[in-house]
Design a protein around this motif. Structure first.
Motif, PDB file in Angstrom:
ATOM      1  N   ALA A 492       0.910  -0.812   0.195  1.00 36.02           N
ATOM      2  CA  ALA A 492       0.281  -0.121   0.003  1.00 36.02           C
ATOM      3  C   ALA A 492       1.041   0.788  -0.012  1.00 36.02           C
ATOM      4  O   ALA A 492       0.697   2.276  -0.883  1.00 36.02           O
ATOM      5  N   ARG A 493       2.073   1.711   1.238  1.00 33.73           N
ATOM      6  CA  ARG A 493       2.799   2.346   0.442  1.00 33.73           C
ATOM      7  C   ARG A 493       3.391   2.744  -0.911  1.00 33.73           C
ATOM      8  O   ARG A 493       3.643   3.580  -1.094  1.00 33.73           O
ATOM      9  N   MET A 494       3.675   1.464  -0.617  1.00 30.37           N
ATOM     10  CA  MET A 494       4.799   1.285  -2.658  1.00 30.37           C
ATOM     11  C   MET A 494       3.683   2.080  -3.693  1.00 30.37           C
ATOM     12  O   MET A 494       3.345   2.837  -3.987  1.00 30.37           O
ATOM     13  N   ILE A 495       1.985   1.559  -3.246  1.00 26.97           N
ATOM     14  CA  ILE A 495       1.304   2.268  -4.320  1.00 26.97           C
ATOM     15  C   ILE A 495       0.668   3.424  -4.113  1.00 26.97           C
ATOM     16  O   ILE A 495       0.646   4.330  -4.597  1.00 26.97           O
ATOM     17  N   GLU A 496       0.483   4.059  -3.097  1.00 26.03           N
ATOM     18  CA  GLU A 496       0.947   5.114  -2.855  1.00 26.03           C
ATOM     19  C   GLU A 496       1.376   6.540  -3.068  1.00 26.03           C
ATOM     20  O   GLU A 496       1.741   7.542  -3.337  1.00 26.03           O
ATOM     21  N   GLU A 497       2.794   5.120  -3.106  1.00 22.60           N
ATOM     22  CA  GLU A 497       4.689   6.549  -3.365  1.00 22.60           C
ATOM     23  C   GLU A 497       3.646   6.580  -4.899  1.00 22.60           C
ATOM     24  O   GLU A 497       4.560   8.021  -6.025  1.00 22.60           O
ATOM     25  N   LEU A 498       3.559   5.376  -5.887  1.00 24.46           N
ATOM     26  CA  LEU A 498       3.541   5.707  -7.414  1.00 24.46           C
ATOM     27  C   LEU A 498       2.174   6.723  -7.830  1.00 24.46           C
ATOM     28  O   LEU A 498       2.549   7.091  -8.630  1.00 24.46           O
ATOM     29  N   LEU A 499       1.698   6.452  -7.238  1.00 24.98           N
ATOM     30  CA  LEU A 499       0.713   7.604  -6.892  1.00 24.98           C
ATOM     31  C   LEU A 499       0.928   9.470  -6.694  1.00 24.98           C
ATOM     32  O   LEU A 499       1.085   9.750  -7.683  1.00 24.98           O
ATOM     33  N   ASP A 500       1.621   9.632  -5.780  1.00 28.39           N
ATOM     34  CA  ASP A 500       2.515  10.767  -5.394  1.00 28.39           C
ATOM     35  C   ASP A 500       3.348  11.562  -6.566  1.00 28.39           C
ATOM     36  O   ASP A 500       3.347  12.867  -6.480  1.00 28.39           O
ATOM     37  N   PHE A 501       4.143   9.856  -7.346  1.00 30.49           N
ATOM     38  CA  PHE A 501       4.724  10.822  -8.328  1.00 30.49           C
ATOM     39  C   PHE A 501       4.175  10.978  -9.298  1.00 30.49           C
ATOM     40  O   PHE A 501       4.274  11.869 -10.124  1.00 30.49           O
ATOM     41  N   THR A 502       2.953  10.569  -9.708  1.00 26.83           N
ATOM     42  CA  THR A 502       2.268  10.308 -10.633  1.00 26.83           C
ATOM     43  C   THR A 502       1.670  11.907 -10.961  1.00 26.83           C
ATOM     44  O   THR A 502       1.979  12.775 -11.426  1.00 26.83           O
ATOM     45  N   ARG A 503       1.469  12.419  -9.616  1.00 31.47           N
ATOM     46  CA  ARG A 503       0.693  13.160  -9.091  1.00 31.47           C
ATOM     47  C   ARG A 503       1.956  14.562  -9.702  1.00 31.47           C
ATOM     48  O   ARG A 503       1.307  15.708  -9.792  1.00 31.47           O
ATOM     49  N   LEU A 604      25.178  12.879  -6.102  1.00 32.82           N
ATOM     50  CA  LEU A 604      24.107  14.609  -5.004  1.00 32.82           C
ATOM     51  C   LEU A 604      23.686  15.274  -5.776  1.00 32.82           C
ATOM     52  O   LEU A 604      22.664  15.260  -5.097  1.00 32.82           O
ATOM     53  N   PRO A 605      24.301  15.756  -7.148  1.00 32.92           N
ATOM     54  CA  PRO A 605      22.957  16.273  -7.772  1.00 32.92           C
ATOM     55  C   PRO A 605      21.704  15.903  -8.329  1.00 32.92           C
ATOM     56  O   PRO A 605      21.157  16.383  -9.034  1.00 32.92           O
ATOM     57  N   ARG A 606      21.690  14.683  -8.013  1.00 35.10           N
ATOM     58  CA  ARG A 606      20.415  14.026  -9.152  1.00 35.10           C
ATOM     59  C   ARG A 606      19.453  12.715  -7.494  1.00 35.10           C
ATOM     60  O   ARG A 606      19.018  11.912  -7.985  1.00 35.10           O
ATOM     61  N   ILE A 607      19.931  13.175  -5.943  1.00 33.30           N
ATOM     62  CA  ILE A 607      19.246  13.316  -5.452  1.00 33.30           C
ATOM     63  C   ILE A 607      18.034  12.876  -5.152  1.00 33.30           C
ATOM     64  O   ILE A 607      18.092  11.872  -5.032  1.00 33.30           O
ATOM     65  N   PHE A 608      17.471  13.571  -5.904  1.00 35.90           N
ATOM     66  CA  PHE A 608      16.169  14.364  -5.643  1.00 35.90           C
ATOM     67  C   PHE A 608      15.484  13.625  -7.352  1.00 35.90           C
ATOM     68  O   PHE A 608      14.294  13.569  -7.096  1.00 35.90           O
ATOM     69  N   GLU A 609      16.151  13.295  -8.130  1.00 36.19           N
ATOM     70  CA  GLU A 609      15.625  12.421  -8.769  1.00 36.19           C
ATOM     71  C   GLU A 609      14.825  11.078  -8.744  1.00 36.19           C
ATOM     72  O   GLU A 609      15.157  10.051  -7.685  1.00 36.19           O
ATOM     73  N   PRO A 610      13.397  10.866  -8.933  1.00 40.73           N
ATOM     74  CA  PRO A 610      13.039   9.402  -9.020  1.00 40.73           C
ATOM     75  C   PRO A 610      13.409   8.566  -9.784  1.00 40.73           C
ATOM     76  O   PRO A 610      14.194   8.299 -10.646  1.00 40.73           O
ATOM     77  N   ALA A 622      18.110  -2.809  -2.262  1.00 44.62           N
ATOM     78  CA  ALA A 622      16.863  -2.030  -2.628  1.00 44.62           C
ATOM     79  C   ALA A 622      15.695  -2.333  -1.396  1.00 44.62           C
ATOM     80  O   ALA A 622      15.879  -3.650  -1.514  1.00 44.62           O
ATOM     81  N   CYS A 623      15.116  -1.154  -0.767  1.00 48.46           N
ATOM     82  CA  CYS A 623      14.180  -1.785  -0.045  1.00 48.46           C
ATOM     83  C   CYS A 623      12.909  -0.878  -0.283  1.00 48.46           C
ATOM     84  O   CYS A 623      11.809  -0.736   0.141  1.00 48.46           O
ATOM     85  N   GLY A 624      12.394  -0.427  -1.763  1.00 49.75           N
ATOM     86  CA  GLY A 624      11.137   0.504  -2.331  1.00 49.75           C
ATOM     87  C   GLY A 624      11.495   0.950  -3.625  1.00 49.75           C
ATOM     88  O   GLY A 624      12.511  -0.165  -4.648  1.00 49.75           O
ATOM     89  N   LEU A 625      10.471   2.266  -3.442  1.00 47.34           N
ATOM     90  CA  LEU A 625      10.530   2.086  -5.492  1.00 47.34           C
ATOM     91  C   LEU A 625      12.281   3.312  -6.330  1.00 47.34           C
ATOM     92  O   LEU A 625      12.343   3.493  -6.478  1.00 47.34           O
ATOM     93  N   GLY A 626      12.758   3.862  -4.699  1.00 49.99           N
ATOM     94  CA  GLY A 626      13.355   5.220  -4.779  1.00 49.99           C
ATOM     95  C   GLY A 626      12.458   6.013  -5.266  1.00 49.99           C
ATOM     96  O   GLY A 626      13.072   7.373  -5.613  1.00 49.99           O
ATOM     97  N   LEU A 627      11.539   6.143  -4.723  1.00 47.45           N
ATOM     98  CA  LEU A 627      10.566   8.072  -4.421  1.00 47.45           C
ATOM     99  C   LEU A 627      10.476   8.477  -3.253  1.00 47.45           C
ATOM    100  O   LEU A 627       9.909   9.717  -3.968  1.00 47.45           O
TER     101      LEU A 627
END
Length: 666
Positions: A492-503, A604-610, A622-627
């Protein structure tokens, strides 16, 4: 002769004696009258009077023969005077006028002092002397001028035979030797760098020995002539007489002409006049020949430079066009320009004719001739960098180009010409568009899938929760149910992250519902949740000040949880994670710090990229989508804030969030 008795006590002066005793008065009166002649007005007094005292003395001597009956002559002084006047630019009329005015001054002054008696015989002899002086002057002037003109004509002929100084100068010196019998050696030395005078031509006795001769300005006879910039005479170098003349052009020394004689003790006045005249003419011809040589060299250099420029331009991988200012006439276009446009280079003669080239802004409206980057560089001196233009080629197809234009300024800052370069970026634009469409499709697909997965996942969670409350399940069955719940919650958390990413990427940003919130209370609640899920880890909070504001508390909690979990995951066991809140008036600052290995500098310059993580080593699988950090940044930006990260080996990793207290207009 008509005789009158002089007044009692007065002794009449003879005319010859009067001339001798009144030299100064006569010459002063004569100078005043002669100054009216245009050729005489700029001359200094010594230069104007020159030989006139000697001429006047000889006229007095001839006048005296009316009493002595002896023989007397003008002793060549009129000829010397005539040569001097020829050298000074006087014509024959001016020379004759000088003597007429001299006659007038002598007789007027004499009559004023001897009004009682007019000595006719003496006056007649005086007039004969003046007339003879005029005759001799005119004859000598005409003879010398004729000789000079012949010499100058021969010099001009020699100059016409060749404009090359190296070939022209020997012929000029040969004319000088042929024209002046007393001269048996003539050389021309021209100035070189650093005050050096070097022989460029030598003709006559000893010419071979002098061919390599050189001198320095101020050293030796030639150097002295150059330094003093006036004709000089001396005896040197085995010659009985030497005469040097500086070659001057517009006040600039270009060389020295020197002549020598092994037979004459000195050169005559006429010879020196001829030598100076020929030197002056030679100066003009040498200067003209040097200028012609410089012009030819400049033309060759310009042609070579143009050829090099054309070669460079033709080999450039970008389309290049050069145009002159301000007309806009196209001077040069290379093969790549023709390839990009799909047609031969059209040499437009003005900016108005640029209409044959069709171009469009990315928005679709066309370029007017004066709108092209090249036109703006020519007309306004504007430098245009990276302007994207869609061009229509000769076959009607369109291509994307990236154009740069710059003006080329002259020494005074005026635009001389303009240069434009064009890169064909069609393939890149098509690839970018394809990538954009693919990314948009992927993100929409993720949003749709995430949204559609929530319903079955909610059913799984509800069913698992119902089973968890069933007291009849065995321990083994209960453990299985707990695994199902934890996995479903994680999904559910992963899906919520994907939805936030899409938004964040497609839906205009993450939606917020701001309301009054105390950030310190919110942060304390988040830390309690993190401590319960990470037993044994220490989390610290320092928050002195006022932390009341308007934010979306759920979204800010999401920011704090993600930053806290990130700090806990990437810091060693036994080290604390520190949360510090700073009250900065209208802005609040949140600092999350942890010890541990730094984030690699290249990340560091790309740390906030999806879909990126701080590290991917064995200790942090790795334990998530990196979002997580991407969503953190989107939430902070949605609140009108900023986020930055600093990470070093010595200080660890620090995330800093700055938030305004009140919502900002979006």
């Amino acid at each position: 002769m008509v005789r009158h008795d002089p007044p009692a006590g007065q002794v009449r002066l003879r005319l010859c004696d009067f001339i001798r005793s009144h030299f100064s008065a006569i010459l002063e009166a004569w100078e005043c009258l002669v100054r009216a002649l245009p050729v005489a007005s700029p001359l200094s007094a010594p230069r104007l009077i020159n030989h006139m005292p000697e001429v006047l003395e000889r006229i007095a001597a001839v006048t005296e023969t009316s009493h002595t009956r002896e023989r007397a002559s003008l002793d060549g002084m009129p000829e010397v005077h005539a040569l001097d006047r020829l050298d000074g630019g006087f014509d024959l009329g001016a020379v004759a006028t000088e003597y007429s005015l001299l006659r007038k001054c002598v007789l007027r002054l004499y009559r004023e002092e001897n009004a009682a008696e007019v000595p006719l015989e003496e006056v007649e002899r005086f007039n004969e002397a003046i007339d003879e002086a005029v005759r001799l002057s005119v004859a000598r002037y005409a003879e010398a001028r004729g000789r000079t003109l012949i010499a100058l004509d021969r010099i001009s002929e020699a100059a016409l035979e060749s404009s090359d100084v190296e070939r022209f100068l020997p012929r000029l010196l040969e004319v000088l030797l042929e024209t002046t019998a007393s001269v048996d050696l003539a050389i021309v030395m021209l100035c070189e760098e650093e005050g050096i005078l070097r022989v460029k031509a030598a003709v006559g006795t000893g010419e071979n020995e002098l061919a390599s001769f050189c001198s320095r300005v101020g050293k030796g006879f030639v150097g002295k002539v150059a330094a003093e910039r006036r004709p000089l005479e001396c005896r040197e170098l085995g010659a009985r007489a030497l005469y040097g003349v500086p070659l001057m052009e517009a006040g600039t020394l270009i060389g020295v002409t020197m002549v020598g004689s092994r037979t004459a003790l000195e050169f005559s006045v006429e010879d020196k006049l001829l030598i100076r005249t020929m030197a002056n003419r030679a100066t003009a011809l040498i200067s003209r020949a040097q200028l012609a040589a410089q012009e030819r060299a400049a033309r060759r250099e310009a042609q070579q430079a143009r050829s090099r420029l054309e070669s460079i331009v033709q080999q450039m991988p970008a389309g290049v066009v050069i145009a002159e200012a301000p007309s806009g006439r196209l001077l040069l276009g290379n093969a790549e320009f023709e390839r990009i446009w799909g047609q031969p280079f059209l040499a437009a003669s003005s900016i108005h004719e640029y209409r044959v080239y069709r171009g469009f802004h990315p928005e679709g409206h066309p370029y007017a001739p004066e709108d092209w980057p090249l036109s703006r560089a020519l007309l306004k001196g504007e430098t245009v960098a990276g302007e994207e233009i869609i061009i229509e080629r000769g076959d009607g197809t369109r291509r994307y180009t990236l154009q740069n234009a710059t003006p080329v300024l002259g020494s005074e800052g005026a635009v001389q010409c303009g240069v434009v370069t064009a890169l064909d970026i069609t393939e890149r634009k098509l690839a970018e568009e394809e990538l954009r469409r693919a990314a948009e499709f992927r993100e929409r697909f993720l949003g749709i899938v995430s949204h559609d997965l929530r319903n079955p996942l909610n059913a799984i969670l509800a069913s698992a929760s119902f089973l968890r409350d069933d007291e009849n399940l065995s321990d083994r069955q209960m453990r299985t149910v707990h695994r199902i719940v934890r996995s479903a919650e994680r999904m559910a958390r992963m899906i919520e992250e994907l939805l936030d990413f899409t938004r964040g990427r497609l839906g205009g940003g993450i939606p917020l519902t701001p309301r009054p919130t105390n950030l310190r209370h919110l942060c304390r609640h988040v830390l309690e949740e993190l401590e319960s899920s990470h037993p044994g880890r220490e989390l610290r909070l320092e928050a002195p000040g006022n932390f009341q504001g308007e934010w979306d508390p759920d979204r800010l909690a999401q920011v704090l949880v993600n930053l806290g979990k990130n700090a806990l995951d990437y810091s060693p066991e036994g080290t604390p994670v520190e949360f510090t809140l700073h009250d900065e008036g209208d802005t609040l600052r949140v600092v999350v710090h942890n010890k541990g290995a730094p984030i690699p500098a290249e990340q560091l310059p790309r740390i906030f990229e999806p879909f990126r993580r701080a590290t991917l080593d064995e200790g942090h699988p790795a334990c998530g989508l990196g979002l997580g950090l991407f969503i953190v940044q989107q939430i902070v930006h949605a609140h009108g804030g900023t986020i930055e990260v600093r990470s070093t080996e010595a200080d660890g990793t620090t995330f800093t969030v700055r938030l305004p207290r009140r919502p900002v207009s979006r």
